[in-house]
Design a protein around this motif. Structure first.
Motif, PDB file in Angstrom:
ATOM      1  N   THR A 127       0.849  -1.190   0.000  1.00 24.12           N
ATOM      2  CA  THR A 127       0.000   0.000   0.000  1.00 24.12           C
ATOM      3  C   THR A 127       0.883   1.237   0.000  1.00 24.12           C
ATOM      4  O   THR A 127       2.021   1.198   0.493  1.00 24.12           O
ATOM      5  CB  THR A 127      -0.908   0.026   1.236  1.00 24.12           C
ATOM      6  N   PRO A 128       0.386   2.333  -0.527  1.00 27.15           N
ATOM      7  CA  PRO A 128       1.187   3.559  -0.508  1.00 27.15           C
ATOM      8  C   PRO A 128       1.594   3.977   0.906  1.00 27.15           C
ATOM      9  O   PRO A 128       2.741   4.385   1.117  1.00 27.15           O
ATOM     10  CB  PRO A 128       0.265   4.603  -1.151  1.00 27.15           C
ATOM     11  N   SER A 129       0.693   3.837   1.875  1.00 27.91           N
ATOM     12  CA  SER A 129       1.021   4.297   3.228  1.00 27.91           C
ATOM     13  C   SER A 129       2.091   3.422   3.877  1.00 27.91           C
ATOM     14  O   SER A 129       3.053   3.939   4.471  1.00 27.91           O
ATOM     15  CB  SER A 129      -0.234   4.355   4.102  1.00 27.91           C
ATOM     16  N   LEU A 130       1.981   2.106   3.769  1.00 24.71           N
ATOM     17  CA  LEU A 130       2.990   1.236   4.361  1.00 24.71           C
ATOM     18  C   LEU A 130       4.335   1.425   3.669  1.00 24.71           C
ATOM     19  O   LEU A 130       5.371   1.544   4.342  1.00 24.71           O
ATOM     20  CB  LEU A 130       2.578  -0.237   4.279  1.00 24.71           C
ATOM     21  N   SER A 131       4.328   1.480   2.359  1.00 22.83           N
ATOM     22  CA  SER A 131       5.581   1.656   1.625  1.00 22.83           C
ATOM     23  C   SER A 131       6.248   2.969   1.985  1.00 22.83           C
ATOM     24  O   SER A 131       7.466   3.028   2.176  1.00 22.83           O
ATOM     25  CB  SER A 131       5.331   1.580   0.118  1.00 22.83           C
ATOM     26  N   ALA A 132       5.476   4.031   2.100  1.00 22.58           N
ATOM     27  CA  ALA A 132       6.040   5.322   2.485  1.00 22.58           C
ATOM     28  C   ALA A 132       6.611   5.278   3.903  1.00 22.58           C
ATOM     29  O   ALA A 132       7.678   5.834   4.171  1.00 22.58           O
ATOM     30  CB  ALA A 132       4.987   6.413   2.368  1.00 22.58           C
ATOM     31  N   ASP A 133       5.915   4.602   4.809  1.00 23.93           N
ATOM     32  CA  ASP A 133       6.409   4.473   6.185  1.00 23.93           C
ATOM     33  C   ASP A 133       7.712   3.684   6.239  1.00 23.93           C
ATOM     34  O   ASP A 133       8.659   4.070   6.926  1.00 23.93           O
ATOM     35  CB  ASP A 133       5.377   3.780   7.082  1.00 23.93           C
ATOM     36  N   VAL A 134       7.775   2.595   5.515  1.00 24.40           N
ATOM     37  CA  VAL A 134       8.949   1.710   5.569  1.00 24.40           C
ATOM     38  C   VAL A 134      10.138   2.308   4.830  1.00 24.40           C
ATOM     39  O   VAL A 134      11.264   2.276   5.315  1.00 24.40           O
ATOM     40  CB  VAL A 134       8.600   0.319   4.992  1.00 24.40           C
ATOM     41  N   TYR A 135       9.908   2.864   3.654  1.00 25.15           N
ATOM     42  CA  TYR A 135      11.008   3.341   2.818  1.00 25.15           C
ATOM     43  C   TYR A 135      11.261   4.847   2.946  1.00 25.15           C
ATOM     44  O   TYR A 135      12.165   5.371   2.307  1.00 25.15           O
ATOM     45  CB  TYR A 135      10.762   2.950   1.357  1.00 25.15           C
ATOM     46  N   HIS A 136      10.445   5.501   3.739  1.00 27.75           N
ATOM     47  CA  HIS A 136      10.604   6.944   3.973  1.00 27.75           C
ATOM     48  C   HIS A 136      10.627   7.720   2.661  1.00 27.75           C
ATOM     49  O   HIS A 136      11.395   8.659   2.476  1.00 27.75           O
ATOM     50  CB  HIS A 136      11.863   7.236   4.800  1.00 27.75           C
ATOM     51  N   HIS A 137       9.750   7.278   1.744  1.00 21.24           N
ATOM     52  CA  HIS A 137       9.611   7.961   0.472  1.00 21.24           C
ATOM     53  C   HIS A 137       8.210   7.664  -0.066  1.00 21.24           C
ATOM     54  O   HIS A 137       7.775   6.509  -0.042  1.00 21.24           O
ATOM     55  CB  HIS A 137      10.672   7.471  -0.532  1.00 21.24           C
ATOM     56  N   PRO A 138       7.521   8.669  -0.563  1.00 18.40           N
ATOM     57  CA  PRO A 138       6.157   8.434  -1.059  1.00 18.40           C
ATOM     58  C   PRO A 138       6.159   7.612  -2.344  1.00 18.40           C
ATOM     59  O   PRO A 138       7.053   7.742  -3.189  1.00 18.40           O
ATOM     60  CB  PRO A 138       5.623   9.848  -1.311  1.00 18.40           C
ATOM     61  N   VAL A 139       5.163   6.742  -2.454  1.00 19.84           N
ATOM     62  CA  VAL A 139       5.014   5.919  -3.651  1.00 19.84           C
ATOM     63  C   VAL A 139       3.560   5.923  -4.083  1.00 19.84           C
ATOM     64  O   VAL A 139       2.662   6.219  -3.299  1.00 19.84           O
ATOM     65  CB  VAL A 139       5.461   4.451  -3.418  1.00 19.84           C
ATOM     66  N   ASP A 140       3.365   5.580  -5.334  1.00 18.69           N
ATOM     67  CA  ASP A 140       2.039   5.303  -5.862  1.00 18.69           C
ATOM     68  C   ASP A 140       1.995   3.819  -6.174  1.00 18.69           C
ATOM     69  O   ASP A 140       2.970   3.241  -6.664  1.00 18.69           O
ATOM     70  CB  ASP A 140       1.762   6.105  -7.144  1.00 18.69           C
ATOM     71  N   VAL A 141       0.883   3.195  -5.878  1.00 20.22           N
ATOM     72  CA  VAL A 141       0.670   1.791  -6.211  1.00 20.22           C
ATOM     73  C   VAL A 141      -0.504   1.748  -7.168  1.00 20.22           C
ATOM     74  O   VAL A 141      -1.605   2.156  -6.812  1.00 20.22           O
ATOM     75  CB  VAL A 141       0.393   0.938  -4.950  1.00 20.22           C
ATOM     76  N   ILE A 142      -0.237   1.300  -8.379  1.00 19.66           N
ATOM     77  CA  ILE A 142      -1.291   1.271  -9.391  1.00 19.66           C
ATOM     78  C   ILE A 142      -1.465  -0.160  -9.902  1.00 19.66           C
ATOM     79  O   ILE A 142      -0.558  -0.979  -9.802  1.00 19.66           O
ATOM     80  CB  ILE A 142      -0.984   2.225 -10.570  1.00 19.66           C
ATOM     81  N   SER A 143      -2.630  -0.423 -10.437  1.00 22.47           N
ATOM     82  CA  SER A 143      -2.899  -1.721 -11.036  1.00 22.47           C
ATOM     83  C   SER A 143      -2.768  -1.573 -12.542  1.00 22.47           C
ATOM     84  O   SER A 143      -3.322  -0.655 -13.146  1.00 22.47           O
ATOM     85  CB  SER A 143      -4.304  -2.187 -10.663  1.00 22.47           C
ATOM     86  N   HIS A 144      -2.017  -2.478 -13.134  1.00 26.40           N
ATOM     87  CA  HIS A 144      -1.821  -2.463 -14.586  1.00 26.40           C
ATOM     88  C   HIS A 144      -1.985  -3.893 -15.094  1.00 26.40           C
ATOM     89  O   HIS A 144      -1.200  -4.773 -14.741  1.00 26.40           O
ATOM     90  CB  HIS A 144      -0.429  -1.929 -14.939  1.00 26.40           C
ATOM     91  N   ASP A 145      -3.024  -4.133 -15.883  1.00 28.31           N
ATOM     92  CA  ASP A 145      -3.306  -5.482 -16.395  1.00 28.31           C
ATOM     93  C   ASP A 145      -3.375  -6.510 -15.274  1.00 28.31           C
ATOM     94  O   ASP A 145      -2.861  -7.625 -15.396  1.00 28.31           O
ATOM     95  CB  ASP A 145      -2.264  -5.904 -17.433  1.00 28.31           C
ATOM     96  N   GLY A 146      -3.978  -6.132 -14.160  1.00 29.01           N
ATOM     97  CA  GLY A 146      -4.139  -7.055 -13.047  1.00 29.01           C
ATOM     98  C   GLY A 146      -2.903  -7.242 -12.181  1.00 29.01           C
ATOM     99  O   GLY A 146      -2.900  -8.078 -11.282  1.00 29.01           O
ATOM    100  N   ARG A 147      -1.859  -6.480 -12.439  1.00 27.77           N
ATOM    101  CA  ARG A 147      -0.631  -6.568 -11.640  1.00 27.77           C
ATOM    102  C   ARG A 147      -0.371  -5.229 -10.969  1.00 27.77           C
ATOM    103  O   ARG A 147      -0.687  -4.176 -11.524  1.00 27.77           O
ATOM    104  CB  ARG A 147       0.565  -6.935 -12.531  1.00 27.77           C
TER     105      ARG A 147
END
Length: 165
Positions: A127-147
Motif C-alpha cells: 500500500t502507498p502508506s505502508l511503503s512510504a512508512d517503511v522506505y521513507h519515500h512516497p510511492v504510488d501503487v497502481i494496477s496495470h493489467d491485473g498486476r
C-alpha cells in the motif's frame, strides 16, 4: 551447493541429467566451458541459480536472485521459482524491487528495522502508506493489467536531477 549433498547416495547417479536440466532452465549451457571467474555478474547469478536448482531441495532460499540480470533472465529465474513453488517447494526470496515482488509472490513480508511490518498478499501489503512508512519515500501503487506496479513519487530534488540526465 549443486549436487554435492547427493554424493555417495543413490541419487548421485542422476547428477549429469539433473545438472543438464538445471543449466537448461537457467540458460547457462553455453557457459559450461568457461571458468566461473570469467563470467559476468549476470552469468554468475544464473550459474549460481542453476546450482540451487540442481540441489533439488524442498526449501529454496534466494537472496536478490535477479540482481545483475536483464529483464528476460529476471523473468526466467522468477518463473522457475514459481514453478518450484507450484510443485510444492517452499520458496523464499528477498527482493527489493516491489513491483517484481508483487508480480511473482503469493505472499509478501515487509521487514523494517528488524521487525515484521506486514505479511499477506501483495494487494494487502503493498500500500502507498505502508511503503512510504517503511522506505521513507512516497510511492504510488497502481494496477496495470491485473498486476501491481509500485512507483516512487518524484520529489522536487529528483525531478531536477531527472531533467539533467
Amino acid at each position: 551447493m549443486g549436487r554435492s549433498p547427493w554424493a555417495r547416495l543413490p541419487e548421485e547417479d542422476l547428477d549429469d541429467l539433473i545438472i543438464a536440466e538445471s543449466m537448461e532452465h537457467t540458460d547457462v549451457i553455453t557457459l559450461a566451458d568457461r571458468s566461473f571467474p570469467t563470467l559476468s555478474g549476470g552469468e554468475k547469478a544464473r550459474t549460481s541459480f542453476a546450482r540451487v536448482l540442481a540441489q533439488q531441495t524442498n526449501l529454496v532460499l534466494l537472496d536478490e536472485p535477479t540482481a545483475a540480470l536483464d529483464i528476460r533472465h529476471s523473468e526466467q529465474v522468477l518463473s522457475q521459482a514459481r514453478r518450484l513453488a507450484r510443485a510444492g517447494h517452499a520458496v523464499v526470496a528477498v527482493l527489493h524491487d516491489l513491483t517484481v515482488a508483487a508480480a511473482h509472490a503469493d505472499r509478501i513480508c515487509v521487514l523494517a528495522d528488524g521487525r515484521l511490518m506486514a505479511d499477506g498478499t501483495p494487494a494487502d501489503v503493498l500500500t502507498p502508506s505502508l511503503s512510504a512508512d517503511v522506505y521513507h519515500h512516497p510511492v504510488d501503487v497502481i494496477s496495470h493489467d491485473g498486476r501491481l506496479v509500485v512507483l516512487p513519487r518524484l520529489t522536487p530534488l529528483n525531478q531536477e536531477a531527472s531533467c539533467a540526465l
